[in-house]
Design an enzyme around this catalytic site. Structure first.
Site, PDB file in Angstrom:
ATOM      1  N   ASN A 122       0.857  -1.193   0.000  1.00 18.76           N
ATOM      2  CA  ASN A 122       0.000   0.000   0.000  1.00 18.76           C
ATOM      3  C   ASN A 122       0.901   1.254   0.000  1.00 18.76           C
ATOM      4  O   ASN A 122       1.666   1.470   0.949  1.00 18.76           O
ATOM      5  CB  ASN A 122      -0.886  -0.064   1.256  1.00 18.76           C
ATOM      6  CG  ASN A 122      -1.813   1.122   1.398  1.00 18.76           C
ATOM      7  OD1 ASN A 122      -1.414   2.256   1.173  1.00 18.76           O
ATOM      8  ND2 ASN A 122      -3.034   0.858   1.802  1.00 18.76           N
ATOM      9  N   ASP A 156      -0.662  -3.986   9.854  1.00 22.22           N
ATOM     10  CA  ASP A 156      -2.018  -4.356   9.469  1.00 22.22           C
ATOM     11  C   ASP A 156      -2.934  -3.362  10.162  1.00 22.22           C
ATOM     12  O   ASP A 156      -2.775  -3.078  11.353  1.00 22.22           O
ATOM     13  CB  ASP A 156      -2.367  -5.788   9.865  1.00 22.22           C
ATOM     14  CG  ASP A 156      -3.620  -6.238   9.133  1.00 22.22           C
ATOM     15  OD1 ASP A 156      -3.575  -6.322   7.886  1.00 22.22           O
ATOM     16  OD2 ASP A 156      -4.658  -6.471   9.780  1.00 22.22           O
ATOM     17  N   SER A 157      -3.845  -2.822   9.408  1.00 21.54           N
ATOM     18  CA  SER A 157      -4.645  -1.738   9.969  1.00 21.54           C
ATOM     19  C   SER A 157      -6.057  -1.770   9.413  1.00 21.54           C
ATOM     20  O   SER A 157      -6.364  -2.552   8.511  1.00 21.54           O
ATOM     21  CB  SER A 157      -3.976  -0.392   9.649  1.00 21.54           C
ATOM     22  OG  SER A 157      -3.573  -0.360   8.299  1.00 21.54           O
ATOM     23  N   PHE A 172      -5.023   8.647   2.177  1.00 24.13           N
ATOM     24  CA  PHE A 172      -5.382   7.468   1.377  1.00 24.13           C
ATOM     25  C   PHE A 172      -6.524   6.727   2.060  1.00 24.13           C
ATOM     26  O   PHE A 172      -6.959   7.092   3.160  1.00 24.13           O
ATOM     27  CB  PHE A 172      -4.153   6.556   1.200  1.00 24.13           C
ATOM     28  CG  PHE A 172      -3.646   5.949   2.482  1.00 24.13           C
ATOM     29  CD1 PHE A 172      -2.798   6.654   3.315  1.00 24.13           C
ATOM     30  CD2 PHE A 172      -4.019   4.656   2.857  1.00 24.13           C
ATOM     31  CE1 PHE A 172      -2.325   6.095   4.501  1.00 24.13           C
ATOM     32  CE2 PHE A 172      -3.543   4.073   4.038  1.00 24.13           C
ATOM     33  CZ  PHE A 172      -2.708   4.804   4.856  1.00 24.13           C
ATOM     34  N   TYR A 178      -9.553   5.300   3.764  1.00 23.91           N
ATOM     35  CA  TYR A 178     -10.773   5.850   4.373  1.00 23.91           C
ATOM     36  C   TYR A 178     -10.553   7.223   5.014  1.00 23.91           C
ATOM     37  O   TYR A 178     -11.424   7.699   5.747  1.00 23.91           O
ATOM     38  CB  TYR A 178     -11.305   4.866   5.425  1.00 23.91           C
ATOM     39  CG  TYR A 178     -11.708   3.524   4.849  1.00 23.91           C
ATOM     40  CD1 TYR A 178     -12.933   3.359   4.208  1.00 23.91           C
ATOM     41  CD2 TYR A 178     -10.862   2.420   4.922  1.00 23.91           C
ATOM     42  CE1 TYR A 178     -13.302   2.134   3.658  1.00 23.91           C
ATOM     43  CE2 TYR A 178     -11.221   1.185   4.380  1.00 23.91           C
ATOM     44  CZ  TYR A 178     -12.443   1.058   3.754  1.00 23.91           C
ATOM     45  OH  TYR A 178     -12.809  -0.157   3.214  1.00 23.91           O
ATOM     46  N   ASP A 179      -9.421   7.866   4.756  1.00 25.76           N
ATOM     47  CA  ASP A 179      -9.129   9.167   5.386  1.00 25.76           C
ATOM     48  C   ASP A 179     -10.248  10.214   5.219  1.00 25.76           C
ATOM     49  O   ASP A 179     -10.509  10.973   6.158  1.00 25.76           O
ATOM     50  CB  ASP A 179      -7.808   9.737   4.855  1.00 25.76           C
ATOM     51  CG  ASP A 179      -6.598   9.082   5.512  1.00 25.76           C
ATOM     52  OD1 ASP A 179      -6.762   8.490   6.589  1.00 25.76           O
ATOM     53  OD2 ASP A 179      -5.498   9.176   4.945  1.00 25.76           O
TER      54      ASP A 179
HETATM   55  P1  ITT Z   1      -0.691  -4.272   2.813  1.00 30.73           P
HETATM   56  O1  ITT Z   1      -1.409  -5.496   3.333  1.00 30.73           O
HETATM   57  O2  ITT Z   1       0.203  -4.573   1.666  1.00 30.73           O
HETATM   58  O3  ITT Z   1      -0.001  -3.524   3.897  1.00 30.73           O
HETATM   59  P2  ITT Z   1      -3.373  -3.194   2.503  1.00 30.73           P
HETATM   60  O4  ITT Z   1      -3.858  -1.907   1.955  1.00 30.73           O
HETATM   61  O5  ITT Z   1      -4.049  -4.447   2.013  1.00 30.73           O
HETATM   62  O6  ITT Z   1      -1.798  -3.264   2.215  1.00 30.73           O
HETATM   63  P3  ITT Z   1      -4.361  -3.807   5.154  1.00 30.73           P
HETATM   64  O7  ITT Z   1      -4.631  -5.233   4.837  1.00 30.73           O
HETATM   65  O8  ITT Z   1      -3.712  -3.513   6.476  1.00 30.73           O
HETATM   66  O9  ITT Z   1      -3.396  -3.149   4.063  1.00 30.73           O
HETATM   67  O10 ITT Z   1      -5.689  -3.005   5.027  1.00 30.73           O
HETATM   68  C1  ITT Z   1      -5.876  -1.791   5.703  1.00 30.73           C
HETATM   69  C2  ITT Z   1      -7.039  -1.059   5.082  1.00 30.73           C
HETATM   70  O11 ITT Z   1      -7.426   0.024   5.934  1.00 30.73           O
HETATM   71  C3  ITT Z   1      -6.650  -0.462   3.748  1.00 30.73           C
HETATM   72  O12 ITT Z   1      -7.743  -0.512   2.924  1.00 30.73           O
HETATM   73  C4  ITT Z   1      -6.282   0.960   4.094  1.00 30.73           C
HETATM   74  O13 ITT Z   1      -6.484   1.815   3.021  1.00 30.73           O
HETATM   75  C5  ITT Z   1      -7.168   1.251   5.297  1.00 30.73           C
HETATM   76  N1  ITT Z   1      -6.401   2.117   6.197  1.00 30.73           N
HETATM   77  C6  ITT Z   1      -5.446   1.734   7.087  1.00 30.73           C
HETATM   78  N2  ITT Z   1      -4.856   2.799   7.647  1.00 30.73           N
HETATM   79  C7  ITT Z   1      -5.436   3.874   7.090  1.00 30.73           C
HETATM   80  C8  ITT Z   1      -5.251   5.250   7.222  1.00 30.73           C
HETATM   81  O14 ITT Z   1      -4.300   5.752   7.984  1.00 30.73           O
HETATM   82  N3  ITT Z   1      -6.038   6.046   6.512  1.00 30.73           N
HETATM   83  C9  ITT Z   1      -6.983   5.566   5.702  1.00 30.73           C
HETATM   84  N4  ITT Z   1      -7.210   4.282   5.483  1.00 30.73           N
HETATM   85  C10 ITT Z   1      -6.443   3.427   6.183  1.00 30.73           C
END
Ligand code: ITT
Length: 196
Positions: free
Chosen positions: A13, A71-72, A152, A154-155
């Site tokens: 990401n 993971d977020s 990016f 859901y900001d």
């Molecule tokens: P990686 O697994 O490669 O790290 P990903 O985007 O699939 O990439 P996640 O599985 O952790 O990552 O999914 C986290 C989701 O939550 C992802 O859609 C992000 O855009 C969103 N997200 C996490 N942190 C965020 C933030 O600070 N602001 C906005 N959206 C966020």
């Protein structure tokens, strides 16, 4: 003890890659799995912590480099914590974040149980010898109408408590000073600063 001079920032990401790279000391070289041609692992954990560790372990083993993964996701109280660990998949299934945010706003409105929400980030650092540390950060806030163009994911629909702007209305440095990833990083930093 071996000092860390380069880190694989284990994410595909781009928004996360920029944020995590800015959290780390400037002198450390940041490497992307994309540049090394390393794909993403299957995230089959049940928690942010488990998925963060799955990513760190996978990217570390494949790159043989010290790796920092995240993971977020966004947890919404009235939706029983959804989209939660499936935040990324939820947007993917709907064809992108704009549709995902519109869907979330519709669901939150239909529930009529308030707009309380939180962003969660679990960060894991793993060394090639298998040592790993995981820390989690949470920032509480509210779901709002789509506002702002920065950041990016859901900001645009998340407004942290005590602020009038959504994360997407803040400039990148303003968000990074307070967000879930920064909170997780501060906890982690206390344990890893000796390696820097
Ligand atoms: P990686 O697994 O490669 O790290 P990903 O985007 O699939 O990439 P996640 O599985 O952790 O990552 O999914 C986290 C989701 O939550 C992802 O859609 C992000 O855009 C969103 N997200 C996490 N942190 C965020 C933030 O600070 N602001 C906005 N959206 C966020």
């Amino acid at each position: 003890m071996q000092k860390i001079d380069k880190i694989l920032v284990g994410t595909h990401n781009k928004g996360k890659f920029i944020e995590i790279s800015s959290l780390l000391p400037e002198k450390i070289k940041k490497i992307s799995p994309i540049d090394l041609g390393i794909k993403s692992p299957i995230e089959n954990g049940k928690t942010f912590e488990e998925n963060s560790e799955i990513k760190a372990n996978f990217f570390c083993k494949n790159s043989k480099l010290v790796t920092l993964s995240d993971d977020s996701g966004l947890e919404i109280k009235s939706l029983n914590g959804d989209p939660g660990i499936l935040s990324s998949r939820f947007a993917e299934d709907l064809g992108g974040f704009n549709s995902a945010m519109i869907k979330i706003l519709e669901k939150v409105k239909n529930q009529n149980k308030g707009t309380d929400a939180q962003f969660v980030s679990s960060l894991t650092i793993q060394w090639p010898n298998g040592k790993k540390i995981t820390e989690t950060g949470i920032i509480k806030g509210n779901i709002t109408d789509i506002r702002g163009k920065n950041g990016f994911g859901y900001d645009p629909i998340f407004k942290p408590i005590g602020y009038s702007k959504t994360f997407a209305e803040m400039d990148y440095h303003e968000k990074l000073k307070i967000d879930h990833r920064q909170i997780a990083y501060q906890k982690l930093y206390k344990k890893i600063k000796v390696y820097f």
